[in-house]
Write a protein that holds these residues in place. Structure first.
Motif, PDB file in Angstrom:
ATOM      1  N   LEU A   1       0.832  -1.225  -0.131  1.00  0.00           N
ATOM      2  CA  LEU A   1      -0.095   0.149   0.003  1.00  0.00           C
ATOM      3  C   LEU A   1       0.791   1.272   0.056  1.00  0.00           C
ATOM      4  O   LEU A   1       0.584   2.181  -0.647  1.00  0.00           O
ATOM      5  CB  LEU A   1      -1.003  -0.069   1.206  1.00  0.00           C
ATOM      6  CG  LEU A   1      -1.965   1.009   1.233  1.00  0.00           C
ATOM      7  CD1 LEU A   1      -2.797   1.270  -0.002  1.00  0.00           C
ATOM      8  CD2 LEU A   1      -2.677   1.204   2.521  1.00  0.00           C
TER       9      LEU A   1
ATOM     10  N   ILE B   1      -4.607  -1.383   7.233  1.00  0.00           N
ATOM     11  CA  ILE B   1      -5.050  -1.181   5.682  1.00  0.00           C
ATOM     12  C   ILE B   1      -6.369  -0.720   5.682  1.00  0.00           C
ATOM     13  O   ILE B   1      -6.376   0.234   4.746  1.00  0.00           O
ATOM     14  CB  ILE B   1      -5.052  -2.655   4.982  1.00  0.00           C
ATOM     15  CG1 ILE B   1      -3.647  -3.375   5.059  1.00  0.00           C
ATOM     16  CG2 ILE B   1      -5.571  -2.400   3.650  1.00  0.00           C
ATOM     17  CD1 ILE B   1      -2.493  -2.442   4.254  1.00  0.00           C
TER      18      ILE B   1
ATOM     19  N   ARG C   1      -7.208   3.033   4.033  1.00  0.00           N
ATOM     20  CA  ARG C   1      -8.183   3.115   2.581  1.00  0.00           C
ATOM     21  C   ARG C   1      -9.287   3.903   3.055  1.00  0.00           C
ATOM     22  O   ARG C   1      -9.751   4.474   2.059  1.00  0.00           O
ATOM     23  CB  ARG C   1      -8.331   1.685   2.230  1.00  0.00           C
ATOM     24  CG  ARG C   1      -7.102   1.190   1.586  1.00  0.00           C
ATOM     25  CD  ARG C   1      -7.623  -0.190   0.758  1.00  0.00           C
ATOM     26  NE  ARG C   1      -6.466  -1.068   0.162  1.00  0.00           N
ATOM     27  CZ  ARG C   1      -5.979  -0.471  -1.150  1.00  0.00           C
ATOM     28  NH1 ARG C   1      -6.714   0.550  -1.759  1.00  0.00           N
ATOM     29  NH2 ARG C   1      -5.033  -1.031  -1.608  1.00  0.00           N
ATOM     30  N   ASP C   2      -9.792   4.031   4.237  1.00  0.00           N
ATOM     31  CA  ASP C   2     -11.124   4.773   4.578  1.00  0.00           C
ATOM     32  C   ASP C   2     -10.484   6.103   4.622  1.00  0.00           C
ATOM     33  O   ASP C   2     -11.492   6.980   4.281  1.00  0.00           O
ATOM     34  CB  ASP C   2     -11.484   4.190   6.263  1.00  0.00           C
ATOM     35  CG  ASP C   2     -12.580   4.852   6.427  1.00  0.00           C
ATOM     36  OD1 ASP C   2     -13.492   5.160   5.962  1.00  0.00           O
ATOM     37  OD2 ASP C   2     -12.517   5.665   7.673  1.00  0.00           O
TER      38      ASP C   2
ATOM     39  N   PRO D   1      -6.951   7.853   3.632  1.00  0.00           N
ATOM     40  CA  PRO D   1      -5.369   7.905   3.446  1.00  0.00           C
ATOM     41  C   PRO D   1      -4.695   9.079   3.973  1.00  0.00           C
ATOM     42  O   PRO D   1      -3.550   8.982   4.318  1.00  0.00           O
ATOM     43  CB  PRO D   1      -5.313   7.809   2.065  1.00  0.00           C
ATOM     44  CG  PRO D   1      -6.483   8.451   1.425  1.00  0.00           C
ATOM     45  CD  PRO D   1      -7.643   8.043   2.328  1.00  0.00           C
TER      46      PRO D   1
ATOM     47  N   ILE E   1      -5.702   5.481  -5.045  1.00  0.00           N
ATOM     48  CA  ILE E   1      -6.727   4.502  -4.526  1.00  0.00           C
ATOM     49  C   ILE E   1      -8.193   5.104  -4.818  1.00  0.00           C
ATOM     50  O   ILE E   1      -9.062   4.554  -4.324  1.00  0.00           O
ATOM     51  CB  ILE E   1      -6.548   4.070  -3.073  1.00  0.00           C
ATOM     52  CG1 ILE E   1      -6.883   5.239  -2.187  1.00  0.00           C
ATOM     53  CG2 ILE E   1      -5.379   3.458  -2.805  1.00  0.00           C
ATOM     54  CD1 ILE E   1      -6.604   5.056  -0.701  1.00  0.00           C
TER      55      ILE E   1
ATOM     56  N   TRP F   1      -9.396   8.448  -4.502  1.00  0.00           N
ATOM     57  CA  TRP F   1     -10.109   9.801  -3.812  1.00  0.00           C
ATOM     58  C   TRP F   1     -10.063  10.845  -4.697  1.00  0.00           C
ATOM     59  O   TRP F   1      -9.165  11.302  -5.414  1.00  0.00           O
ATOM     60  CB  TRP F   1      -9.275   9.773  -2.759  1.00  0.00           C
ATOM     61  CG  TRP F   1      -9.624   9.123  -1.286  1.00  0.00           C
ATOM     62  CD1 TRP F   1      -9.769   7.990  -1.169  1.00  0.00           C
ATOM     63  CD2 TRP F   1      -9.937   9.812  -0.066  1.00  0.00           C
ATOM     64  NE1 TRP F   1     -10.275   7.518  -0.026  1.00  0.00           N
ATOM     65  CE2 TRP F   1     -10.438   8.570   0.546  1.00  0.00           C
ATOM     66  CE3 TRP F   1     -10.070  10.822   0.294  1.00  0.00           C
ATOM     67  CZ2 TRP F   1     -10.941   8.746   2.184  1.00  0.00           C
ATOM     68  CZ3 TRP F   1     -10.498  11.207   1.741  1.00  0.00           C
ATOM     69  CH2 TRP F   1     -10.827  10.124   2.519  1.00  0.00           C
TER      70      TRP F   1
END
Length: 745
Positions: A150, A175, A179-180, A182, A203, A205
Motif C-alpha cells: 500500500l 489497511i 484506505r478509509d 489515506p 486509490i 479519492w
C-alpha cells in the motif's frame, strides 16, 4: 538486457538513507547458484516472493558477479519455494524442519499455514503451540506485506521502520483505516500531506472531497507546532491551506478557492477538531487557530502557574545566616545578584534565574541546593536531557536526573507516575536548561509539583528554543508575572575567555572576535574560502577545504594541546543531512581518529571499537534515550551485541537495534544543547543558509569549555549573528499569564 526468474530469499544490505539494496535471488530450477542482485529497484516487500528481474550481469572487482537490476516485477503466485524460504527463517524451524514440512504438504503448504495450521502437527517435532506460532507469524507477515504494498502504491518508501510506524499507529486494521482515509498517514512522522495525497489519488479519492482539505488543515497546524508555533492566525492558515490543497491542472496549479478554505475551517471548528479563539493583541483583534491539544496546554500552564503563585509562601528562618555558612563551605563569595536569586527562589513558588555564560549561574545552583538542604527542604534537581542532567550533577555535586526520570515516565501508557493526583514528594524542584522545554513537558512538570513546592527555572533564552511548540522560558520572563533574577555581571575568572566574550558579543548582535595569528586564546577562526559554483551558478563555501583540514586540526589538538580526539573534540553543524550535514562528516572523522579498530557494518553504517556513538530514539528497554552519547567498549559477533558505555552505565546493545545509533564525532547543534565539551569545532557554511540563526551560533559557541574552533566562512557567521527567527514563534502563554496572574510583589 537479461531476464531472471526466481525467489528473493534475503536482503544483504538495506540503507535507511537511500533506496540502494543488495539481495539474494534463488533462480527457478534445481541446482542453480544464488544470484546477487544490486540496485534501487528491488522493493523490500518482495522478500520471499517469486519475481522476474531485468538487468545486466556484471563483474565487480571487489564482490564478483552481480546482477544490476533495472526492473523487478513480482510474479502473481507465491509458490512453494517462496513459502519454504520464509518458513526456514522462523525461530525454532531451520532448513531441515522447513524441508520436512514442505515435503509433507507440497503445493498446499501456504493454504495449510494460512487456514489449516493445526495440520502442521502431523509433522514430527511440530507441536500445537509451534503450529500456532507459525500461523500467527505468517498472518503478521502478510499484514506487513500488505502495508508495504500500500505504501509503495503511493510512492512511499516501504522500509521496515516505516511499516513498523504504521502498524504501531493503526494496529491490525491498518489497511482498512488507511484506505478509509489515506490522509491518516500524515499522523506518521516523516509522511507529509503531499505523499498521502498521491496515495489518495492512486486509490481513487477525488481531490474535491472535503476530508482532503480538512486533513490539510490539521497537517499544517501540526507542522507549525513541530516548528515551535502554538497557533496560526486564521489568515495564515487560509493562505497555507490554499497552497497545500491546490490541484494540478493541465493549465497549471489551481489554488484552493478562498471560499472552500473558509468552509473547511468553519466545519472543523464546528466539530472542535480545531479551536478558534478571538484575542486582542496590542489593540488589534486577531482570530487564532489552534489544534485543541496546544490551546489546552497553554491554558493549563497559565492556570497552574496562577495557582502556584497564589499559594502563601512562608519565608524560612535564618536564610542570611545559613547563606554565609554555605559560602564558607563552598569557598565562594556570592554577589548581591546571586544572593537575591537564591532568596527569591526560597521565598517564591515560581521563579526564574537567567543569565549569559560567565555570570555565575552554576555557583547559584550549588549554593541554592546547599542552602535549601540546610533549611530542611527536600530538593529535586532535573534537566531535559541525560547529558544535561549528568553535567548538572557534576557541577553541583548533587544527584540530578532527566525530567522524564524525575517524573517516572511510563512508556506503555505515555504517562508519568507523578502527576496532579500523585505529586512529587519534594519542597523544591530545580529545572535546569529550561530554554529546552516545550509546552507539553512544562505542563507535565507543573501538574506534578505539589502546591507548596517552589519551582525554580534556570536557563538562558539566547540558546536554541525547544524543538516542540512554545517558548516557555522566554514567555515566563516576558510575562512579568513570575520573579526573574537576571545575572549580568561577568566574573573575573571568565573575563579573559574569548568563549565568554564572544557569547556576549553574539547576544548583542555583534560578530565574534578572534586573536591575531600566532596569539594564544581559547577561540580560533579557520576561514573557509569560496569553492565551486552551485547549480544556480553562485559560488558556495568550499566543503572540500573543510574536509582536507580536519586531519591537521585533530592532529594538532592531540599533539600540541593534549586533547583526546575521540572523547574531547566535538564537531557541530546546524544540519543532519546533506553534504555539509553531520552524517557526511562522521565517517571522515572516524577514519582520522579511529582508523583501524575491529568493526561491524550494519545497514550501511560502520561501527568500530572505541567509536563515539549517539542514540537517535528513546529505548526504554535498554534505558537509553534520544541524544545519549556512548563509547563502544567491545564487539561480540557471537552474541551479536555491542557493549556501549552510556553516561556511566554499560549496555549490551543488540545488533538488531543498531539502526538507532549514529556516529557522534559530529552532531547537530540541537543535539549538543545542554552539553559541554572540552573542544568544539563549529562548521557554519553557506550550505546551512536556512538554519543560520543567532541562537544556533550562540548555542554552539557556549558548548565549548576549553576551546572553540570556528571552521566557518565569515559570511555564514555574519548571517547567523544578524538573524533571529525564534522571536517569530506564535505563543500566547505570556499574555495568558498577564491576564490571570497578579504581578509579583
Amino acid at each position: 538486457m537479461e531476464t531472471l526468474r526466481g525467489t528473493i530469499v534475503k536482503f544483504r544490505f538495506k540503507s535507511e538513507t537511500s533506496t540502494f539494496k543488495i539481495a539474494e535471488l534463488e533462480p527457478e530450477g534445481k541446482g542453480q547458484a544464488v544470484v546477487i542482485l544490486v540496485g534501487k529497484n528491488i522493493d523490500q516487500s518482495n522478500l520471499d516472493m517469486s519475481v522476474t528481474v531485468t538487468g545486466n550481469m556484471v563483474i565487480n572487482d571487489k564482490y564478483g558477479r552481480q546482477f544490476e537490476v533495472t526492473r523487478c516485477v513480482r510474479n502473481q503466485q507465491v509458490g512453494l519455494k517462496a513459502t519454504a524460504s520464509w518458513l526456514k527463517r522462523q525461530e525454532g524451524i531451520g532448513p531441515k524442519l522447513a524441508q520436512a514440512i514442505s515435503d509433507r504438504f507440497g503445493d498446499k503448504l501456504r493454504d495449510v499455514i494460512e487456514r489449516d495450521w493445526f495440520l502442521l502437527c502431523k509433522v514430527k517435532r511440530i507441536s500445537r503451540p509451534m503450529a500456532t506460532y507459525i500461523h500467527k507469524a505468517w498472518v503478521e507477515n502478510l499484514l506487513i506485506r500488505e502495508v508495504q504494498l500500500l505504501l509503495l502504491e503511493g510512492g512511499i518508501p516501504a522500509s521496515d521502520k516505516a511499516v513498523s510506524k504504521v502498524l504501531r499507529k493503526f494496529g491490525d486494521n491498518a489497511i482498512g483505516r488507511i484506505r478509509d482515509n489515506p490522509y491518516r498517514l500524515t499522523e506518521i512522522t516523516g509522511i507529509g500531506f503531499k505523499t498521502a495525497d498521491v496515495l489518495a489519488r492512486k486509490i481513487g479519492w477525488s481531490p474535491q472531497r472535503p476530508e482532503r482539505v480538512e486533513a490539510a488543515l490539521a497537517y499544517i497546524l501540526q507542522e507549525s507546532a513541530d516548528q515551535g508555533h502554538s497557533f496560526l492566525h486564521r489568515h495564515e492558515l487560509i493562505s497555507k491551506v490554499r497552497q497545500l490543497a491546490s490541484i494540478e491542472r493541465d493549465t497549471g496549479i489551481e489554488l484552493l478557492p478562498v471560499k472552500d478554505a473558509e468552509e473547511a475551517i468553519d466545519n472543523v471548528v464546528g466539530r472542535k477538531d480545531i479551536v478558534q479563539e478571538t484575542v486582542t493583541i496590542d489593540g488589534q483583534v486577531s482570530l487564532l487557530c489552534y489544534l485543541p491539544k496546544y490551546r489546552d496546554l497553554e491554558v493549563t500552564a497559565a492556570k497552574r502557574i496562577a495557582e502556584l503563585q497564589s499559594m502563601p509562601q512562608v519565608p524560612p528562618n535564618n536564610i542570611d545566616k545559613i547563606l554565609k555558612k554555605v559560602e564558607v563551605k563552598l569557598n565562594i563569595e556570592l554577589s548581591s545578584q546571586q544572593r537575591d536569586a537564591i532568596l527569591q527562589a526560597l521565598t517564591h513558588n515560581c521563579s526564574v534565574i537567567t543569565g549569559l555564560p560567565g555570570t555565575g549561574k552554576t555557583s547559584v545552583v550549588r549554593a541554592l541546593i546547599q542552602t535549601a538542604n540546610l533549611l530542611g527542604l527536600k530538593v529535586f534537581v532535573c534537566a531535559p536531557t541525560g547529558r544535561a542532567a549528568q553535567r548538572l550533577q557534576e557541577v553541583s555535586g548533587f544527584e540530578a536526573k532527566t525530567i522524564h526520570r524525575t517524573l517516572e515516565y511510563i512508556p506503555k501508557n505515555d504517562t508519568f507516575t507523578f502527576n496532579g493526583s500523585n505529586p512529587l514528594p519534594c519542597d523544591m524542584l530545580i529545572v535546569d536548561e529550561a530554554s529546552m522545554l516545550d509546552l507539553e513537558l512544562m505542563v507535565a512538570i507543573l501538574e506534578a509539583v505539589p502546591d507548596s513546592c517552589s519551582v525554580v527555572w534556570i536557563g538562558d533564552i539566547n540558546q536554541l528554543p525547544s524543538i516542540g511548540a512554545g517558548m516557555v522560558l522566554r514567555d515566563l520572563i516576558n510575562s512579568k508575572r513570575v520573579h526573574v533574577t537576571v545575572l549580568d555581571k561577568i566574573f573575573r575568572q571568565a573575563e579573559g575567555s574569548l568563549i565568554i566574550q564572544n557569547a556576549h558579543r553574539i547576544h548583542r548582535g555583534e560578530n565574534p572576535v578572534f586573536p591575531v595569528k600566532g596569539s594564544k586564546a581559547d577561540s580560533y577562526l579557520i576561514p573557509v574560502p569560496k569553492g565551486t559554483s552551485n547549480v544556480s551558478g553562485k559560488a558556495v563555501d568550499n566543503i572540500d577545504y573543510v574536509k582536507a583540514n580536519l586531519k591537521n586540526i585533530y592532529g594538532r589538538l592531540q599533539s600540541v594541546y593534549g586533547f583526546d580526539p575521540i572523547r574531547d573534540i566535538q564537531m557541530l553543524t546546524p544540519m543532519r543531512v546533506g553534504q555539509a550535514g553531520y552524517l557526511a562528516f562522521n565517517p571522515i572523522i572516524q577514519d582520522i581518529v579511529n582508523p583501524s579498530s575491529a568493526k561491524i557494518e550494519v545497514n550501511g553504517q560502520s561501527f568500530r571499537l572505541n567509536d563515539r556513538v549517539m542514540q537517535t530514539l528513546n529505548d526504554y528497554d535498554l534505558d537509553v534515550f534520544n541524544g545519549d552519547v556512548g563509547f563502544i567498549k567491545s564487539i561480540d559477533t557471537l552474541a551479536r551485541t555491542l557493549r556501549i558505555e552510556f553516561l556511566g552505565q554499560t549496555v549490551d546493545y543488540p545488533f538488531s537495534n543498531v539502526s538507532n545509533l549514529v556516529l557522534s564525532y559530529a552532531c547537530s547543534v540541537h543535539k549538543a544543547q545542554g552539553s559541554e565539551f572540552p573542544v568544539t569545532i563549529l562548521v557554519l557554511l553557506s550550505h546551512h543558509f536556512v538554519m543560520l540563526d543567532r541562537n544556533i551560533i550562540y548555542t554552539a559557541n557556549t558548548r565549548a569549555r576549553k576551546m572553540a574552533i570556528y571552521l566557518s566562512s565569515k559570511t555564514a557567521i555574519d548571517i547567523a549573528v544578524k538573524t533571529q527567527k525564534v522571536l517569530n514563534r506564535n505563543s500566547l502563554l505570556a499574555l495568558r499569564l498577564r491576564n490571570i496572574v497578579p504581578k509579583p510583589g
